[in-house]
Design an enzyme around this catalytic site. Structure first.
Site, PDB file in Angstrom:
ATOM      1  N   LYS A 533       1.046  -1.102   0.131  1.00  0.00           N
ATOM      2  CA  LYS A 533      -0.138   0.072  -0.222  1.00  0.00           C
ATOM      3  C   LYS A 533       1.045   1.263   0.104  1.00  0.00           C
ATOM      4  O   LYS A 533       1.870   0.581  -0.116  1.00  0.00           O
ATOM      5  CB  LYS A 533      -0.745   0.289   1.171  1.00  0.00           C
ATOM      6  CG  LYS A 533      -0.183  -0.033   2.203  1.00  0.00           C
ATOM      7  CD  LYS A 533      -1.243  -0.427   3.890  1.00  0.00           C
ATOM      8  CE  LYS A 533      -1.637  -1.232   4.062  1.00  0.00           C
ATOM      9  NZ  LYS A 533      -3.144  -1.483   3.621  1.00  0.00           N
ATOM     10  N   ARG A 534       0.190   2.133  -0.174  1.00  0.00           N
ATOM     11  CA  ARG A 534       0.943   3.250   0.129  1.00  0.00           C
ATOM     12  C   ARG A 534       1.744   4.029   1.585  1.00  0.00           C
ATOM     13  O   ARG A 534       1.402   3.520   2.300  1.00  0.00           O
ATOM     14  CB  ARG A 534       0.633   4.676  -0.179  1.00  0.00           C
ATOM     15  CG  ARG A 534      -0.221   5.262  -2.242  1.00  0.00           C
ATOM     16  CD  ARG A 534       1.270   4.897  -2.567  1.00  0.00           C
ATOM     17  NE  ARG A 534       2.194   6.709  -2.534  1.00  0.00           N
ATOM     18  CZ  ARG A 534       1.520   7.807  -2.390  1.00  0.00           C
ATOM     19  NH1 ARG A 534       0.715   8.030  -3.474  1.00  0.00           N
ATOM     20  NH2 ARG A 534       2.344   8.566  -2.078  1.00  0.00           N
ATOM     21  N   LYS A 539      -0.524   3.866   8.260  1.00  0.00           N
ATOM     22  CA  LYS A 539      -0.764   2.938   8.043  1.00  0.00           C
ATOM     23  C   LYS A 539       0.581   2.012   8.760  1.00  0.00           C
ATOM     24  O   LYS A 539      -0.031   0.452   8.553  1.00  0.00           O
ATOM     25  CB  LYS A 539      -0.503   2.428   6.253  1.00  0.00           C
ATOM     26  CG  LYS A 539      -1.193   3.072   5.446  1.00  0.00           C
ATOM     27  CD  LYS A 539      -1.649   3.414   3.735  1.00  0.00           C
ATOM     28  CE  LYS A 539      -2.023   3.835   2.989  1.00  0.00           C
ATOM     29  NZ  LYS A 539      -3.225   3.579   3.154  1.00  0.00           N
ATOM     30  N   THR A 641      -8.768  -0.800   0.509  1.00  0.00           N
ATOM     31  CA  THR A 641      -9.382  -2.260  -0.382  1.00  0.00           C
ATOM     32  C   THR A 641      -8.507  -2.741  -0.978  1.00  0.00           C
ATOM     33  O   THR A 641      -8.474  -4.154  -1.150  1.00  0.00           O
ATOM     34  CB  THR A 641      -9.404  -0.903  -1.899  1.00  0.00           C
ATOM     35  OG1 THR A 641      -8.523  -0.428  -1.831  1.00  0.00           O
ATOM     36  CG2 THR A 641     -10.520  -0.312  -2.228  1.00  0.00           C
TER      37      THR A 641
HETATM   38  C1  26W Z   1      -4.149  16.400  -3.072  1.00  0.00           C
HETATM   39  C2  26W Z   1      -3.696  15.421  -2.295  1.00  0.00           C
HETATM   40  C3  26W Z   1      -4.288  13.991  -1.755  1.00  0.00           C
HETATM   41  C4  26W Z   1      -4.224  13.799  -2.772  1.00  0.00           C
HETATM   42  C5  26W Z   1      -5.288  12.293  -2.760  1.00  0.00           C
HETATM   43  C6  26W Z   1      -4.864  13.903  -0.246  1.00  0.00           C
HETATM   44  C7  26W Z   1      -5.610  12.684  -0.712  1.00  0.00           C
HETATM   45  C8  26W Z   1      -5.683  11.838  -1.292  1.00  0.00           C
HETATM   46  C9  26W Z   1      -6.954  10.765  -1.401  1.00  0.00           C
HETATM   47  C10 26W Z   1      -8.419  11.094  -0.316  1.00  0.00           C
HETATM   48  C11 26W Z   1      -5.841   9.705  -0.853  1.00  0.00           C
HETATM   49  C12 26W Z   1      -7.188   8.364  -0.352  1.00  0.00           C
HETATM   50  O1  26W Z   1      -6.119   7.922  -1.847  1.00  0.00           O
HETATM   51  N1  26W Z   1      -7.480   7.935  -0.239  1.00  0.00           N
HETATM   52  C13 26W Z   1      -8.079   5.810   0.001  1.00  0.00           C
HETATM   53  O2  26W Z   1      -9.382   5.469  -1.142  1.00  0.00           O
HETATM   54  C14 26W Z   1     -10.060   4.151  -1.096  1.00  0.00           C
HETATM   55  C15 26W Z   1     -10.939   4.613  -1.411  1.00  0.00           C
HETATM   56  O3  26W Z   1     -11.842   5.520  -0.461  1.00  0.00           O
HETATM   57  C16 26W Z   1      -9.554   3.786   1.058  1.00  0.00           C
HETATM   58  O4  26W Z   1      -9.796   3.118   0.451  1.00  0.00           O
HETATM   59  C17 26W Z   1      -8.200   4.813   1.754  1.00  0.00           C
HETATM   60  O5  26W Z   1      -8.526   3.595   3.042  1.00  0.00           O
HETATM   61  C18 26W Z   1      -8.228   6.426   1.594  1.00  0.00           C
HETATM   62  O6  26W Z   1      -6.868   6.098   2.040  1.00  0.00           O
END
Ligand code: 26W
Length: 798
Positions: A533-534, A539, A641
């Protein structure tokens, strides 16, 4: 279009000659690959055209999914399978002496995303098409995807991801749907026309590239529209062309450009407005080709905002309605509010977007003016609802502290706000967005995420799929809930043995990959314990590697302490400017260097870091896992996911009560998932009472002390400074993510896994139970819930 192997071969060789002036035998492998992709795209085009016609003729409502990311991965085999032409093509190519897998390997992952949110969007597009719902995706056509990760001397090094180097045969450039998007300039009141005018603006041309989204076993083919920025024909007169062209090129250069500088922040906002404005322009024009006006816009279109990145849809739609179609504020607002729905994907404060007001006002003057008016009216509404409660108003205001709060704008301008797992939605409703939930009862709802079982099981794990087919038939491909039929076989020793065999085969595939890429020999009889995962502090990859350090130290100190052989596998990209996350990668690799080369322990313990984790690598990893690590601090992971992908492939989750793990636990019970750690409310209590002390754990548990000390005593790096940052994060900053608080219960949970795995029948039964219960986590279920509760779409038949 070809229907038989012979027709395929004829068409293939004809196209090779037409395109490259050579025979199949003479052509280069990349030419064969590109011709095959083009053939499949053209094959899909027939259904694609029919789908568009059917939607128009039958006046169907459409979904528009706006997302900064779509992590779609490879399409070639996926599309061939969905179109039912995979076997014909494979055999036809074999007749020419071409191995289809070699062509498959040439396809780059479409680098249009970076994490869970982007992959979710891709799974949704797959389910929408496969369930025959009309849907459009809108995003940016990034020149370079999220960086390619290399590991050099244990450190992450970022190199550009040139995913377009062989071209992208799936896309079709559609210049007729181009439009100009305007930035900068100023807004003036035109007395003659009695409306606001945006003047002296700088125009950028937006050109769409359409990619077909081929559904499985349906004629429905939807569209993913990628927007590319080009110089407009209206070149700005006050700027050197070279400079203007450079600025235009920057818009689509990379995903999430560095936002630590003002220029970077402006660029991000530019990207957001660019694809939002272009997307809406094409939607409005398409609407007006079918209907006389925009009064029924909300009946025929629903726009899902994937997190806050596309939230400018709200003021931009207002602008279009008022400035271009002369509609009044109230009428426009009613339509906007009935068209837009917003999904929140994170509660991490740093991810909730805010834009400085002066940046927004300069770059998008008319949009800012509209946001100001939305804010003004919203303030009036809130005051009225709360009898002027200043505290509530402060929390929910769109404009405050010199910033535009995008999540607040999203909630004010949408008819639905959803979280992505039950716990996450509950936290939004009762904690993070409580005031909004009180203001708008019923607006908040939960849609627990899902993943497409077609890609993550049927396509990526054909061996397990064959076993499922022979055991419970193949109806589950259409109806994933039917995987529950496997419940009857959970205790069947023959099915258990067959499952175990499949798992061993898939572990061998991953072991071969590890040998080739990491030069490390791993034992397929060891437990493959995987966290991919990232990389993020919440995490807790650090907790995982700290536990590995503990096991290593314990085995070194005590010859009687031996574990069942384990291979701990990691894969994670760290954001380029996230220094702590990069140090954790270095730590994992340093620990790997030490333990993998220690003859006292390496029969029991190996550590592997897989470089460049992404969709295609995940397709190899998921089927090979015994244990799925989902160990975030409770309350922090919105859903996850990856946890679902592991589950469908028969891995046992080792996790906290966080995100969708909670719902997995509800279905699996204590016997089929291993849960540990603080619960969300316990974490909250600790924070609120301010009683947590990392030093207490350090001083009272010798195991923890020994592990933490090893970060700075030279065990894993000659420089004692190398991991000081990690030490400080834990000890000087009081361990924000409660790793030390959860360490002991994690250790016990790992010990339990160690025991369980050794009872092969019992373990296989647990894995089968996980597969049997995974139907709920198919994105088909999620999409049906969005359709019933939010989108109200009808299936398209033609
Ligand atoms: C602006 C920078 C930025 C980019 C992406 C801020 C935040 C994000 C996303 C919200 C990050 C993300 O991918 N969140 C993940 O989304 C998934 C799909 O709903 C979830 O399963 C993960 O728990 C969540 O971390």
């Amino acid at each position: 279009m070809f229907k038989t192997k012979e027709e395929f071969k004829y068409e293939f060789s004809k196209r090779i000659i037409e395109s490259y002036g050579r025979t199949v035998e003479e052509s280069h492998i990349t030419e064969k690959f590109m011709v095959l992709e083009t053939m499949v795209r053209d094959y899909a085009s027939v259904n694609w055209a029919m789908t568009k016609m059917a939607i128009q003729q039958k006046s169907k409502k459409q979904l528009h999914y706006f997302s900064m990311e779509f992590l779609i991965g490879r399409l070639l085999v996926n599309n061939m399978m969905n179109l039912g032409i995979y076997d014909i093509a494979k055999e036809g190519l074999a007749d020419f002496g071409i191995n289809i897998h070699e062509l498959e390997e040439l396809e780059a992952d479409a680098g249009l995303g970076n994490g869970g949110l982007g992959r979710l969007a891709a799974c949704f597009m797959d389910s929408l098409a496969s369930l025959s719902y009309p849907a459009f995706g809108h995003t940016i056509r990034y020149d370079y995807g999220f960086f390619k990760q290399k590991i050099e001397d244990g450190y992450q090094v970022e190199v550009p991801d040139q995913w377009l180097h062989l071209g992208y045969q799936w896309e079709v450039r559609k210049p007729k749907h181009s439009c100009d998007v305007k930035f900068w300039g100023k807004v003036i009141w035109d007395d003659n026309e009695q409306k606001w005018k945006h003047v002296d603006a700088e125009a950028v041309r937006a050109v769409p590239y359409d990619v077909p989204v081929v559904g499985n076993d349906t004629i429905i083919t939807n569209t993913l529209r990628l927007w590319k920025a080009e110089p407009s024909e209206n070149i700005p007169s006050n700027k050197d062309f070279q400079q203007y062209a450079n600025e235009v090129n920057q818009i689509c250069q990379t995903l999430y450009p560095d936002d630590s500088t003002l220029a970077g922040r402006i660029l991000r906002l530019k990207q957001q407005y660019f694809f939002v404005a272009a997307g809406l322009n094409s939607i409005i024009r398409a609407h007006l080709r079918v209907y006389p006006d925009l009064t029924n816009f909300a009946d025929k279109n629903v726009i899902q905002l994937n997190d806050t990145h596309p939230v400018l849809v709200i003021p931009e739609l207002m602008r279009i309605f008022m400035d271009e179609y002369d509609m009044g504020w109230d009428e426009s607002w009613e339509i906007v509010k009935h068209t837009c729905a917003y999904t929140n994907h994170t509660i991490l404060a740093e991810a909730l977007e805010k834009w400085p007001i002066d940046v927004m006002r300069d770059l998008l003057p008319r949009i800012y003016q509209i946001i100001e008016e939305i804010d003004r009216r919203f303030v009036g509404f809130v005051k009225m609802k709360t009898d002027g409660d200043e505290e509530i108003l402060r929390k929910v205001r769109i404009l405050k502290d010199g910033q535009v709060h995008m999540a607040n704008l999203a909630i004010a301008g949408s008819f639905s706000v959803n979280g992505v797992a039950a716990l996450h939605t509950e936290i939004l409703k009762t904690r993070e967005m409580k005031e909004f939930n009180d203001l708008f009862p019923g607006k908040f709802n939960n849609k627990t995420n899902g993943v497409t079982h077609r890609r993550w099981l049927a396509y990526s794990n054909p061996e397990l799929t064959a076993l499922l087919h022979e055991t419970i038939g193949d109806d589950w491909i259409k109806e994933p809930d039917l995987l529950s039929n496997l419940n009857k076989y959970v205790n069947d020793s023959i099915v258990q043995a067959k499952f175990y065999n499949v798992k061993q085969q898939r572990k061998q595939v991953l072991a071969d990959y590890i040998k080739e890429h990491n030069g490390v020999e791993v034992d397929v009889n060891s437990i493959f314990d995987i966290q991919v995962k990232r990389l993020h502090a919440y995490k807790r990859q650090l907790l995982n590697i700290m536990h590995v350090i503990y096991l290593y130290q314990e085995m070194k100190a005590n010859p009687d302490f031996r574990i069942y052989p384990h291979t701990f596998i990691f894969g994670a990209k760290a954001a380029p400017s996230y220094y702590f996350a990069k140090k954790v990668i270095k730590l994992i690799n340093s620990v790997a260097d030490v333990v993998n080369n220690d003859r006292d322990t390496n029969a029991y313990l190996k550590v592997v870091f897989l470089e460049n984790y992404g969709v295609t690598l995940a397709e190899k990893i998921m089927p090979a896992a015994d244990v799925s690590e989902q160990i975030s601090t409770a309350g922090k992971e919105a859903s996850g996911t990856g946890n679902m992908k592991f589950m469908m492939n028969g891995a046992v989750t080792l996790g906290t009560m966080d995100g969708a793990n909670v719902e997995m636990y509800e279905r699996l019970g204590d016997d089929n998932i291993v849960i540990f750690g603080l619960k969300d409310h316990e974490v909250e209590d600790l924070k609120r009472s301010n009683t947590y002390s990392a030093w207490n754990y350090y001083n009272n548990d010798p195991k923890i002390k020994k592990v933490v000390d090893s970060l700075t005593d030279g065990t894993f790096h000659q420089s004692r400074e190398e991991f000081k940052l990690i030490f400080d994060e834990l000890m000087s900053k009081n361990d924000e993510y409660f790793l030390l608080a959860d360490f002991e219960s994690y250790r016990e949970a790992q010990a339990k896994i160690n025991e369980l795995y050794q009872d092969r029948q019992k373990w296989s039964a647990m894995c089968l139970k996980n597969i049997a219960e995974s139907g709920y986590f198919s994105s088909d279920r999620t999409i049906e819930e969005y359709v019933n509760d939010i989108w109200h779409l009808e299936k398209v038949k033609h």
